[in-house]
Design a protein around this motif. Sequence first.
Motif, short mmCIF file in Angstrom:
data_model
loop_
_atom_site.label_atom_id
_atom_site.label_comp_id
_atom_site.label_asym_id
_atom_site.label_seq_id
_atom_site.Cartn_x
_atom_site.Cartn_y
_atom_site.Cartn_z
N GLU A 93 0.72 -1.20 0.24
CA GLU A 93 -0.12 0.36 0.15
C GLU A 93 0.85 1.33 0.01
O GLU A 93 0.29 2.30 0.13
CB GLU A 93 -1.12 0.06 1.26
N VAL A 94 2.32 1.22 -0.09
CA VAL A 94 3.10 2.38 -0.07
C VAL A 94 3.56 2.74 -1.43
O VAL A 94 3.87 1.82 -2.17
CB VAL A 94 4.49 1.84 0.64
N ASP A 95 3.43 3.84 -1.86
CA ASP A 95 3.82 4.43 -3.11
C ASP A 95 5.41 4.45 -3.24
O ASP A 95 6.09 4.76 -2.22
CB ASP A 95 3.21 5.79 -3.34
N ILE A 96 5.70 4.13 -4.22
CA ILE A 96 7.18 4.40 -4.45
C ILE A 96 7.89 5.75 -4.29
O ILE A 96 8.57 5.82 -3.67
CB ILE A 96 7.69 3.84 -5.95
N ASP A 97 7.14 6.80 -4.55
CA ASP A 97 7.52 8.04 -4.20
C ASP A 97 7.32 8.34 -2.73
O ASP A 97 8.48 9.12 -2.38
CB ASP A 97 6.40 9.19 -4.89
N ALA A 98 6.70 7.85 -2.26
CA ALA A 98 6.79 8.04 -0.54
C ALA A 98 7.91 7.30 -0.11
O ALA A 98 8.40 7.72 0.89
CB ALA A 98 5.39 7.51 0.07
N PHE A 99 8.18 6.18 -0.50
CA PHE A 99 9.35 5.21 -0.09
C PHE A 99 10.48 6.34 -0.62
O PHE A 99 11.62 6.61 0.70
CB PHE A 99 9.54 4.11 -0.75
N ASP A 100 10.65 6.71 -1.58
CA ASP A 100 11.92 7.56 -2.06
C ASP A 100 12.00 8.95 -1.12
O ASP A 100 13.01 9.31 -0.91
CB ASP A 100 11.68 8.05 -3.34
N GLN A 101 10.97 9.36 -0.83
CA GLN A 101 10.81 10.63 0.06
C GLN A 101 11.52 10.44 1.64
O GLN A 101 12.54 11.22 1.84
CB GLN A 101 9.65 11.38 0.41
N VAL A 102 11.16 9.35 2.09
CA VAL A 102 11.62 8.89 3.51
C VAL A 102 13.22 8.67 3.38
O VAL A 102 14.09 8.93 3.99
CB VAL A 102 10.62 7.67 3.93
N ILE A 103 13.63 7.75 2.25
CA ILE A 103 14.98 7.35 2.12
C ILE A 103 15.83 8.69 1.60
O ILE A 103 16.83 8.95 2.34
CB ILE A 103 15.20 6.50 1.11
N GLY A 104 15.09 9.63 0.90
CA GLY A 104 15.93 10.96 0.56
C GLY A 104 16.22 11.76 1.88
O GLY A 104 17.21 12.33 1.95
N VAL A 105 15.32 11.91 2.65
CA VAL A 105 15.39 12.75 4.00
C VAL A 105 16.45 11.66 5.06
O VAL A 105 17.39 12.33 5.47
CB VAL A 105 14.17 12.90 4.58
#
Length: 244
Positions: A93-105
């Motif tokens: 249920e997790v969007d790839i963009d949301a994952f990328d944002q968390v990893i980015g920060v």
Amino acid sequence: MKSIVITGASSGIGRATAEVFLDAGWQVGLIARRADVLGEIAKTHDNATALPCDVTDPDTMKTAFDSFAAKAGGLDALFNNAGMFGPSAPIDEVDIDAFDQVIGVNVRGMFIAAKLAFAQMRRQDPQGGRIINNGSLSAHNPRPGSICYTTSKHAITGMTKSLSLDGRAFDIACGQIDIGNARTELVEDLNARILAENPEATLMPTMDVTEAARSVLHMAEMPPEANVQFMTVLATKMPYIGRG
């Protein structure tokens, strides 16, 4: 006067830690995106420097570190703290963009801050310093529905170990603090999500965020020949030991 840069300094653990270090007489560089909040802190403390920028932007971060080190005459410590929790859901249920944002920060941002601090500590005279990474209990025992956050915090543990090894030749120590249920905006948000799902839920015990901040100060004030490699600070009755 000793100097430290604190990322994520506008709220939560970062702000509480900044206040503790300022009161202890350290020169503190405050990094976060909210310039207005950093300005408010700096107005009330002569030893505070507001450095508004995004931790994921290497150019503005370099400018911030360089300007603070020039003003402070070097850099004694970094509290690598800025982070975000992200979506609370199973992986499908997790969007790839949301994952990328968390990893980015949580990973890229902490990598950038550590890289800049390491470079400053390596080239300054006398050489050396201390990097303190903010991990999490999720670096060991994750919460359900925390795939993005947990993945990022496991990465930070690897970063801490690598920095500890690479820093030995340059008198740069690195340690990690894993904090559980300090009363911050992030924990309040998690509690709100729990209550939204189940209004009858019993919320987990919490502790004053100042206790976590004081623990960071203890790590930073260790003498050069000593280091807290990993510290776990949590609410006493939090179900961490033995939880499934």
